[in-house]
Design a protein around this motif. Structure first.
Motif, PDB file in Angstrom:
ATOM      1  N   MET A   4      -4.724  -3.975   6.376  1.00 22.07           N
ATOM      2  CA  MET A   4      -4.249  -3.657   5.025  1.00 22.07           C
ATOM      3  C   MET A   4      -5.080  -4.368   3.970  1.00 22.07           C
ATOM      4  O   MET A   4      -5.423  -3.778   2.945  1.00 22.07           O
ATOM      5  CB  MET A   4      -2.768  -4.015   4.873  1.00 22.07           C
ATOM      6  N   VAL A   5      -5.439  -5.615   4.208  1.00 24.30           N
ATOM      7  CA  VAL A   5      -6.304  -6.338   3.265  1.00 24.30           C
ATOM      8  C   VAL A   5      -7.622  -5.589   3.122  1.00 24.30           C
ATOM      9  O   VAL A   5      -8.126  -5.403   2.009  1.00 24.30           O
ATOM     10  CB  VAL A   5      -6.538  -7.800   3.724  1.00 24.30           C
ATOM     11  N   GLU A   6      -8.169  -5.134   4.216  1.00 28.51           N
ATOM     12  CA  GLU A   6      -9.439  -4.404   4.190  1.00 28.51           C
ATOM     13  C   GLU A   6      -9.291  -3.084   3.423  1.00 28.51           C
ATOM     14  O   GLU A   6     -10.175  -2.708   2.647  1.00 28.51           O
ATOM     15  CB  GLU A   6      -9.953  -4.155   5.601  1.00 28.51           C
ATOM     16  N   GLN A   7      -8.187  -2.378   3.617  1.00 32.28           N
ATOM     17  CA  GLN A   7      -7.952  -1.126   2.882  1.00 32.28           C
ATOM     18  C   GLN A   7      -7.839  -1.385   1.385  1.00 32.28           C
ATOM     19  O   GLN A   7      -8.401  -0.632   0.570  1.00 32.28           O
ATOM     20  CB  GLN A   7      -6.673  -0.446   3.372  1.00 32.28           C
ATOM     21  N   ILE A   8      -7.123  -2.430   1.017  1.00 33.94           N
ATOM     22  CA  ILE A   8      -6.987  -2.782  -0.397  1.00 33.94           C
ATOM     23  C   ILE A   8      -8.358  -3.099  -0.989  1.00 33.94           C
ATOM     24  O   ILE A   8      -8.726  -2.602  -2.058  1.00 33.94           O
ATOM     25  CB  ILE A   8      -6.017  -3.966  -0.581  1.00 33.94           C
ATOM     26  N   ARG A   9      -9.127  -3.920  -0.291  1.00 31.02           N
ATOM     27  CA  ARG A   9     -10.475  -4.288  -0.751  1.00 31.02           C
ATOM     28  C   ARG A   9     -11.342  -3.046  -0.951  1.00 31.02           C
ATOM     29  O   ARG A   9     -12.030  -2.916  -1.966  1.00 31.02           O
ATOM     30  CB  ARG A   9     -11.165  -5.242   0.226  1.00 31.02           C
ATOM     31  N   GLY A  39       3.442  -7.118   3.994  1.00 33.55           N
ATOM     32  CA  GLY A  39       3.354  -6.340   2.781  1.00 33.55           C
ATOM     33  C   GLY A  39       3.318  -7.080   1.463  1.00 33.55           C
ATOM     34  O   GLY A  39       3.403  -6.461   0.420  1.00 33.55           O
ATOM     35  N   HIS A  40       3.178  -8.397   1.471  1.00 32.50           N
ATOM     36  CA  HIS A  40       3.092  -9.174   0.234  1.00 32.50           C
ATOM     37  C   HIS A  40       1.633  -9.595   0.033  1.00 32.50           C
ATOM     38  O   HIS A  40       1.083 -10.330   0.859  1.00 32.50           O
ATOM     39  CB  HIS A  40       3.973 -10.416   0.304  1.00 32.50           C
ATOM     40  N   PHE A  41       1.037  -9.149  -1.097  1.00 28.40           N
ATOM     41  CA  PHE A  41      -0.375  -9.416  -1.340  1.00 28.40           C
ATOM     42  C   PHE A  41      -0.605  -9.904  -2.759  1.00 28.40           C
ATOM     43  O   PHE A  41       0.174  -9.608  -3.664  1.00 28.40           O
ATOM     44  CB  PHE A  41      -1.198  -8.141  -1.112  1.00 28.40           C
ATOM     45  N   HIS A  42      -1.693 -10.658  -2.933  1.00 30.06           N
ATOM     46  CA  HIS A  42      -2.142 -11.093  -4.253  1.00 30.06           C
ATOM     47  C   HIS A  42      -3.591 -10.649  -4.402  1.00 30.06           C
ATOM     48  O   HIS A  42      -4.412 -10.859  -3.506  1.00 30.06           O
ATOM     49  CB  HIS A  42      -2.044 -12.612  -4.409  1.00 30.06           C
ATOM     50  N   VAL A  43      -3.895 -10.040  -5.549  1.00 30.73           N
ATOM     51  CA  VAL A  43      -5.247  -9.559  -5.833  1.00 30.73           C
ATOM     52  C   VAL A  43      -5.785 -10.288  -7.056  1.00 30.73           C
ATOM     53  O   VAL A  43      -5.123 -10.338  -8.096  1.00 30.73           O
ATOM     54  CB  VAL A  43      -5.240  -8.033  -6.105  1.00 30.73           C
ATOM     55  N   LEU A  66      -4.744   2.003  -5.678  1.00 33.07           N
ATOM     56  CA  LEU A  66      -4.019   1.758  -4.426  1.00 33.07           C
ATOM     57  C   LEU A  66      -2.957   2.824  -4.152  1.00 33.07           C
ATOM     58  O   LEU A  66      -2.106   2.641  -3.274  1.00 33.07           O
ATOM     59  CB  LEU A  66      -3.385   0.370  -4.455  1.00 33.07           C
ATOM     60  N   GLU A  67      -3.019   3.923  -4.870  1.00 32.69           N
ATOM     61  CA  GLU A  67      -2.039   5.003  -4.706  1.00 32.69           C
ATOM     62  C   GLU A  67      -1.891   5.378  -3.225  1.00 32.69           C
ATOM     63  O   GLU A  67      -2.865   5.499  -2.506  1.00 32.69           O
ATOM     64  CB  GLU A  67      -2.478   6.227  -5.498  1.00 32.69           C
ATOM     65  N   GLY A  68      -0.664   5.507  -2.800  1.00 28.79           N
ATOM     66  CA  GLY A  68      -0.373   5.825  -1.410  1.00 28.79           C
ATOM     67  C   GLY A  68      -0.126   4.595  -0.562  1.00 28.79           C
ATOM     68  O   GLY A  68       0.710   4.623   0.325  1.00 28.79           O
ATOM     69  N   LEU A  69      -0.849   3.520  -0.820  1.00 30.53           N
ATOM     70  CA  LEU A  69      -0.659   2.291  -0.044  1.00 30.53           C
ATOM     71  C   LEU A  69       0.626   1.574  -0.441  1.00 30.53           C
ATOM     72  O   LEU A  69       1.196   0.828   0.356  1.00 30.53           O
ATOM     73  CB  LEU A  69      -1.841   1.332  -0.214  1.00 30.53           C
ATOM     74  N   MET A  70       1.094   1.812  -1.660  1.00 28.91           N
ATOM     75  CA  MET A  70       2.313   1.153  -2.119  1.00 28.91           C
ATOM     76  C   MET A  70       3.516   1.609  -1.293  1.00 28.91           C
ATOM     77  O   MET A  70       4.477   0.878  -1.153  1.00 28.91           O
ATOM     78  CB  MET A  70       2.555   1.421  -3.605  1.00 28.91           C
ATOM     79  N   GLN A  72       3.080   2.662   1.923  1.00 25.87           N
ATOM     80  CA  GLN A  72       2.702   2.598   3.334  1.00 25.87           C
ATOM     81  C   GLN A  72       2.128   1.248   3.725  1.00 25.87           C
ATOM     82  O   GLN A  72       1.094   1.177   4.371  1.00 25.87           O
ATOM     83  CB  GLN A  72       1.683   3.690   3.658  1.00 25.87           C
ATOM     84  N   GLY A  73       2.772   0.176   3.316  1.00 26.39           N
ATOM     85  CA  GLY A  73       2.290  -1.127   3.761  1.00 26.39           C
ATOM     86  C   GLY A  73       2.312  -2.218   2.722  1.00 26.39           C
ATOM     87  O   GLY A  73       2.318  -3.391   3.056  1.00 26.39           O
ATOM     88  N   ILE A  74       2.296  -1.846   1.448  1.00 27.29           N
ATOM     89  CA  ILE A  74       2.387  -2.858   0.403  1.00 27.29           C
ATOM     90  C   ILE A  74       3.822  -2.883  -0.087  1.00 27.29           C
ATOM     91  O   ILE A  74       4.322  -1.913  -0.656  1.00 27.29           O
ATOM     92  CB  ILE A  74       1.429  -2.576  -0.766  1.00 27.29           C
ATOM     93  N   HIS A  75       4.479  -4.006   0.138  1.00 26.49           N
ATOM     94  CA  HIS A  75       5.854  -4.183  -0.338  1.00 26.49           C
ATOM     95  C   HIS A  75       5.857  -4.837  -1.718  1.00 26.49           C
ATOM     96  O   HIS A  75       6.637  -4.477  -2.586  1.00 26.49           O
ATOM     97  CB  HIS A  75       6.642  -5.036   0.660  1.00 26.49           C
ATOM     98  N   ALA A  76       4.975  -5.806  -1.918  1.00 26.47           N
ATOM     99  CA  ALA A  76       4.882  -6.518  -3.195  1.00 26.47           C
ATOM    100  C   ALA A  76       3.421  -6.848  -3.472  1.00 26.47           C
ATOM    101  O   ALA A  76       2.662  -7.184  -2.558  1.00 26.47           O
ATOM    102  CB  ALA A  76       5.698  -7.796  -3.139  1.00 26.47           C
ATOM    103  N   LEU A  77       3.045  -6.734  -4.746  1.00 22.36           N
ATOM    104  CA  LEU A  77       1.656  -6.977  -5.130  1.00 22.36           C
ATOM    105  C   LEU A  77       1.634  -7.760  -6.432  1.00 22.36           C
ATOM    106  O   LEU A  77       2.220  -7.333  -7.434  1.00 22.36           O
ATOM    107  CB  LEU A  77       0.935  -5.639  -5.319  1.00 22.36           C
ATOM    108  N   SER A  78       0.971  -8.918  -6.432  1.00 25.11           N
ATOM    109  CA  SER A  78       0.738  -9.636  -7.675  1.00 25.11           C
ATOM    110  C   SER A  78      -0.736  -9.464  -8.020  1.00 25.11           C
ATOM    111  O   SER A  78      -1.581  -9.411  -7.128  1.00 25.11           O
ATOM    112  CB  SER A  78       1.125 -11.114  -7.557  1.00 25.11           C
ATOM    113  N   ILE A  79      -1.009  -9.341  -9.302  1.00 25.95           N
ATOM    114  CA  ILE A  79      -2.359  -8.974  -9.749  1.00 25.95           C
ATOM    115  C   ILE A  79      -2.831  -9.925 -10.819  1.00 25.95           C
ATOM    116  O   ILE A  79      -2.128 -10.197 -11.802  1.00 25.95           O
ATOM    117  CB  ILE A  79      -2.365  -7.542 -10.318  1.00 25.95           C
ATOM    118  N   ASP A  80      -4.063 -10.398 -10.676  1.00 24.48           N
ATOM    119  CA  ASP A  80      -4.776 -11.168 -11.682  1.00 24.48           C
ATOM    120  C   ASP A  80      -6.061 -10.377 -11.962  1.00 24.48           C
ATOM    121  O   ASP A  80      -7.006 -10.441 -11.161  1.00 24.48           O
ATOM    122  CB  ASP A  80      -5.071 -12.572 -11.168  1.00 24.48           C
TER     123      ASP A  80
END
Length: 84
Positions: A4-9, A39-43, A66-70, A72-80
């Motif tokens: 999932m990290v790789e897909q987000i990247r 499913g908890h990620f920080h970008v 990230l459309e679609g991943l929200m 299918q695997g991302i439960h929470a996302l914090s963004i900087d």
């Protein structure tokens, strides 16, 4: 690095051509919460695509990439998100 990290990247790289990108899996910080451990990620992303763009629009740009991943695997996302 998780799949999932790789897909987000990859999605963020393709959509926003960042000059700096860090994707952290923070699932370990959410023990005891719903969906704990997954499913908890920080970008942290720096892209010239964000130049002159308000922070809320920057977040929308990240979510669009990230459309679609929200669902299918991302439960929470914090963004900087910053411009260079």
């Amino acid at each position: 690095m998780s799949a999932m990290v790789e897909q987000i990247r990859q999605r963020l790289t393709d959509a926003l051509a960042p000059v700096a990108l860090e994707v952290l899996d923070e699932g370990h910080k959410h023990a005891g919460h719903a969906n704990a451990g997954k499913g908890h990620f920080h970008v942290r992303i720096v892209s010239s695509a964000f130049a002159g763009v308000l922070p809320i629009k920057r977040h929308r740009m990240v979510y669009a990439a990230l459309e679609g991943l929200m669902d299918q695997g991302i439960h929470a996302l914090s963004i900087d998100a910053k411009a260079p």
